[in-house]
Design a protein around this motif. Structure first.
Motif, PDB file in Angstrom:
ATOM      1  N   UNK A  52      -5.169   6.474   5.320  1.00 19.39           N
ATOM      2  CA  UNK A  52      -6.065   5.753   4.430  1.00 19.39           C
ATOM      3  C   UNK A  52      -5.231   5.279   3.226  1.00 19.39           C
ATOM      4  N   UNK A  53      -4.746   4.047   3.244  1.00 16.30           N
ATOM      5  CA  UNK A  53      -3.881   3.566   2.153  1.00 16.30           C
ATOM      6  C   UNK A  53      -4.533   3.717   0.790  1.00 16.30           C
ATOM      7  N   UNK A  54      -3.705   4.007  -0.186  1.00 16.46           N
ATOM      8  CA  UNK A  54      -4.172   4.251  -1.551  1.00 16.46           C
ATOM      9  C   UNK A  54      -3.508   3.274  -2.514  1.00 16.46           C
ATOM     10  N   UNK A  55      -4.251   2.767  -3.483  1.00 17.60           N
ATOM     11  CA  UNK A  55      -3.726   1.913  -4.549  1.00 17.60           C
ATOM     12  C   UNK A  55      -3.486   2.782  -5.771  1.00 17.60           C
ATOM     13  N   UNK A  56      -2.278   2.704  -6.347  1.00 23.44           N
ATOM     14  CA  UNK A  56      -1.963   3.539  -7.497  1.00 23.44           C
ATOM     15  C   UNK A  56      -0.814   2.932  -8.306  1.00 23.44           C
ATOM     16  N   UNK A  57      -0.573   3.517  -9.468  1.00 24.78           N
ATOM     17  CA  UNK A  57       0.560   3.155 -10.315  1.00 24.78           C
ATOM     18  C   UNK A  57       1.732   4.056  -9.958  1.00 24.78           C
ATOM     19  N   UNK A  58       2.889   3.463  -9.720  1.00 26.36           N
ATOM     20  CA  UNK A  58       4.067   4.244  -9.351  1.00 26.36           C
ATOM     21  C   UNK A  58       5.242   3.853 -10.238  1.00 26.36           C
ATOM     22  N   UNK A  62      -9.647   1.872  10.462  1.00 24.80           N
ATOM     23  CA  UNK A  62      -9.220   0.495  10.707  1.00 24.80           C
ATOM     24  C   UNK A  62      -9.821  -0.461   9.684  1.00 24.80           C
ATOM     25  N   UNK A  63     -11.099  -0.277   9.370  1.00 22.86           N
ATOM     26  CA  UNK A  63     -11.744  -1.144   8.380  1.00 22.86           C
ATOM     27  C   UNK A  63     -11.129  -0.948   6.998  1.00 22.86           C
ATOM     28  N   UNK A  64     -10.827   0.306   6.662  1.00 21.35           N
ATOM     29  CA  UNK A  64     -10.216   0.556   5.356  1.00 21.35           C
ATOM     30  C   UNK A  64      -8.812  -0.035   5.290  1.00 21.35           C
ATOM     31  N   UNK A  65      -8.038   0.047   6.358  1.00 23.80           N
ATOM     32  CA  UNK A  65      -6.700  -0.535   6.367  1.00 23.80           C
ATOM     33  C   UNK A  65      -6.775  -2.061   6.224  1.00 23.80           C
ATOM     34  N   UNK A  66      -7.782  -2.654   6.862  1.00 25.77           N
ATOM     35  CA  UNK A  66      -7.945  -4.104   6.728  1.00 25.77           C
ATOM     36  C   UNK A  66      -8.225  -4.484   5.271  1.00 25.77           C
ATOM     37  N   UNK A  67      -9.048  -3.669   4.572  1.00 25.58           N
ATOM     38  CA  UNK A  67      -9.291  -3.899   3.144  1.00 25.58           C
ATOM     39  C   UNK A  67      -7.987  -3.810   2.347  1.00 25.58           C
ATOM     40  N   UNK A  68      -7.171  -2.801   2.657  1.00 25.49           N
ATOM     41  CA  UNK A  68      -5.905  -2.623   1.936  1.00 25.49           C
ATOM     42  C   UNK A  68      -4.969  -3.796   2.185  1.00 25.49           C
ATOM     43  N   UNK A 104      -3.425  -6.499  -0.510  1.00 25.85           N
ATOM     44  CA  UNK A 104      -2.001  -6.850  -0.637  1.00 25.85           C
ATOM     45  C   UNK A 104      -1.792  -8.356  -0.531  1.00 25.85           C
ATOM     46  N   UNK A 105      -2.525  -9.001   0.378  1.00 27.92           N
ATOM     47  CA  UNK A 105      -2.388 -10.453   0.515  1.00 27.92           C
ATOM     48  C   UNK A 105      -2.796 -11.159  -0.772  1.00 27.92           C
ATOM     49  N   UNK A 106      -3.885 -10.703  -1.376  1.00 21.10           N
ATOM     50  CA  UNK A 106      -4.334 -11.321  -2.622  1.00 21.10           C
ATOM     51  C   UNK A 106      -3.297 -11.123  -3.727  1.00 21.10           C
ATOM     52  N   UNK A 107      -2.742  -9.916  -3.846  1.00 21.71           N
ATOM     53  CA  UNK A 107      -1.737  -9.643  -4.864  1.00 21.71           C
ATOM     54  C   UNK A 107      -0.447 -10.420  -4.599  1.00 21.71           C
TER      55      UNK A 107
END
Length: 697
Positions: free
Chosen positions: A114-120, A190-196, A200-203
């Motif tokens: 489940x990919x996660x968005x974060x500050x690194x 799969x749906x969550x990965x598609x959201x991630x 990424x495409x938008x960014x």
């Protein structure tokens, strides 16, 4: 200190092929790594006469005790191997860019289920896609907060995710619609990965597709009278647009490029990088590094490219890299970048248009970063104290030189000779104590004939003598010095501070150290001036700019301060400030001289009445031919002034004929003012300014 000839390879041992070489010291530590198209030619250049080597190169080869090399097939392989060895051995004589701070990036952990968005921060990890870096972490969080309305990707830590999965209840973000809550099974992996991936495409800049899709869904919902859904989609579109507005559009929408700029001086260099994705600046970062090896701008760019893309692959390397100077040769570097991207990469210098304008902005940022770095370094009390102690130790002074005065001579081919005196107290500039000198051309009874090779030396003698003669006069006034030493009048009461104003007298305080811009001749002239005045408590040294060597009086060899010495850094700042102050004064004098005309010599004739005279007669030629009575007809000009003007013009040599600068035609009647008062003088000044800048010092 090792002799390079002791470990020089025998003739014929070095192959004439591409490769990478390493210099090691006596303890077998790698101190320098380099690459070459021809190992034989490059390594041979290190074993020439030491006097012909750059000072930094000379230090490196005398520190080394052995050299070894590895042959490779192509220059691209050499570039990759050089980067790997520099990273592995961390050689002390290689330029190494290090971030002046840890920049945060927006990261998406695509390697997790489940990919996660974060500050690194810190080094990049495998399986993580990065965007940025950004200047501030809060900027990332604001952007993510806006985008989670449309792309509700997981942002929670592993511990929070596990706990929510165990209790079967999502966190707050899941309740308010800013997380799709994969922890409780609201969406499949799969749906969550598609959201991630959409996030990424938008960014990455592919924004148009998602905005058009949302707008279409909004209109469809409105037509079907699902107004709440339409309003929610409207708010989502607005949130995405606000997120996009945080990054200004600077180039065409499809542009993916990195722009690299370099600002440098003798010892340090600052690099700034702007990351442009989808035509918008998505990130910025910068480094400051010591120039520990003899390297030009192209070399600094090559090192920066290695640092930036050595660990990148795929889309981490943009389609286009814009730089201020191309590495030599450029083909291996461009091929190396293309190999890392897996597609062609354009490496070039922008020549025109928006990209050139943006490069100028990046260059200004690099220059400001270098100035800020130097300001921070100079303002640190501990650093300044260490610098003064190092100077005192190197020059064998009794105490740290709390007041340093530096002198520089500036002229243009022997004309408009001026000098500057800048003052640094406790390592900081004291601009109220700066002084300017116009060289009179006499040292004692000896006339200086400008244009000879001894101009700078004699001028330096004159300015030092004048400055310290004034110092002795001030001491005489305070009763601290015998008046016979300077041939003055009776001692006057007072002190180094003016009792009426409370300010220090102009030349009342002596320095502990005098620095001159130059080598042995200038230092000898300064010391001779002090000896003639009987001053023996002021130390003198010179800083030669070409090799950054410190010269002392009556010594055949210079004092070489370590490259990383804070003392050398302080002396350089003092010297550069004196040079700046002198050349600014010299340019001002030259500009006034070039604009001056015969009317400027008339006492009491201001700018308004000069313009009135020229407007009335039309040209200086006609004014020169006018009688006193005709001049008196000009409003505001009395008879005495008219007589003075006529006498001044009669005594001045007439100038050449006026010339139309557009056609080259000689204007016989002089209707256009061309004798240093109008177009011709201005044109002559502007056309000469570029040529003269290269000749002034």
């Amino acid at each position: 200190m090792a002799d390079p000839s002791s470990y020089r390879p025998k003739p014929g041992q070095i192959p004439d092929s591409p490769g990478v070489y390493r210099f090691r010291d006596e303890h077998r530590r790698v101190i320098y790594v380099g690459k070459a198209k021809s190992l034989r030619q490059r390594l041979s250049s290190y074993f020439q006469d030491l006097a012909g080597l750059h000072p930094r190169t000379r230090t490196m080869v005398t520190t080394a005790a052995s050299v070894e090399w590895t042959v490779v097939s192509t220059e691209v392989e050499a570039l990759q191997l050089e980067y790997s060895w520099i990273k592995e051995f961390d050689p002390r004589f290689n330029v190494k860019y290090r971030d002046d701070k840890s920049y945060p990036s927006l990261a998406v952990t695509l390697g997790e289920e489940f990919p996660r968005v974060q500050v690194m921060r810190g080094p990049k990890r495998k399986g993580v896609r990065y965007f940025g870096p950004y200047a501030h972490a809060w900027a990332i969080r604001e952007t993510v907060d806006l985008m989670l309305r449309v792309f509700p990707v997981r942002t929670c830590s592993a511990g929070v995710f596990k706990r929510s999965h165990q209790i079967g209840r999502p966190c707050l973000l899941g309740y308010i619609g800013k997380c799709s809550a994969p922890c409780v099974g609201r969406v499949t992996p799969e749906e969550h990965r598609e959201l991630a991936e959409e996030f990424c495409d938008f960014m990455a800049g592919r924004t148009g597709t998602y905005l058009r899709r949302l707008e279409k869904q909004m209109h469809t919902a409105a037509e079907e009278m699902e107004y709440e859904k339409a309003a929610r989609l409207r708010d989502d579109i607005e949130a995405l647009r606000r997120a996009m507005e945080k990054n200004a559009v600077v180039l065409a929408d499809a542009t993916d490029a990195d722009l690299i700029a370099v600002a440098e001086d003798e010892l340090e260099a600052a690099v700034q990088i702007f990351h442009v994705r989808g035509g918008r600046v998505r990130g910025q970062r910068g480094w400051v590094t010591d120039k520990v090896e003899a390297v030009d701008t192209a070399g600094l760019v090559e090192h920066a490219l290695q640092q930036l893309y050595g660990e990148e692959s795929g889309e981490g390397v943009p389609r286009e890299v814009l730089v201020p100077a191309l590495p030599d040769p450029v083909e291996p570097v461009a091929q190396w970048l293309s190999d890392r991207r897996g597609a062609g990469v354009s490496l070039r210098v922008p020549q025109r248009g928006d990209k050139k304008d943006l490069m100028a902005t990046v260059q200004r940022n690099a220059q400001q970063a270098l100035v800020l770095h130097k300001t921070k370094r100079a303002s640190d009390l501990t650093t300044r104290s260490r610098a003064l102690e190092e100077i005192a130790e190197a020059l064998e002074l009794d105490s740290a030189p709390l007041r340093i005065e530096c002198f520089d001579i500036s002229h243009l081919q022997g004309q408009d000779v001026v000098a500057s005196m800048v003052v640094f107290e406790d390592g900081l500039a004291r601009k109220s104590e700066y002084r300017r000198f116009q060289i009179k051309g006499r040292v004692g009874d000896e006339r200086i004939w400008h244009g000879t090779g001894q101009d700078d030396v004699r001028s330096m003698h004159e300015v030092i003598a004048r400055r310290f003669r004034r110092y002795l006069l001030e001491k005489q006034k305070t009763g601290e010095w015998d008046e016979e030493a300077v041939g003055g009048d009776e001692p006057l009461p007072g002190g180094p501070v003016d009792p009426e104003t409370g300010r220090p007298r102009r030349f009342a305080y002596p320095p502990q150290l005098v620095v001159v811009d130059g080598g042995r001749p200038q230092v000898a002239a300064a010391q001779r001036a002090l000896d003639e005045l009987g001053i023996d408590d002021v130390a003198v040294c010179g800083l030669a700019k070409r090799l950054e060597e410190v010269w002392l009086p009556d010594q055949d060899d210079p004092v070489v301060l370590p490259r990383s010495s804070e003392g050398l850094y302080l002396l350089q700042r003092v010297r550069d400030e004196a040079h700046r102050f002198a050349i600014t004064y010299q340019r001002g004098k030259r500009g006034k001289r070039m604009k001056a005309g015969p009317l400027d010599e008339v006492a009491g004739l201001g700018e308004t009445r000069k313009q009135a005279l020229l407007k009335h007669f039309g040209s200086l030629k006609r004014l020169r031919a006018a009688t006193v009575e005709q001049i008196c007809e000009v409003p505001g000009i009395g008879r005495r002034t008219a007589e003075t003007v006529a006498a001044a013009l009669a005594g001045a040599a007439p100038g050449g004929p006026a010339v139309n600068t557009a056609t080259g035609e000689i204007i016989e009647d002089g209707t256009v003012e061309a004798e240093r008062t109008g177009t011709a003088a201005t044109t002559a000044e502007s056309s000469a300014s570029t040529r003269e800048r290269g000749q002034e010092r």
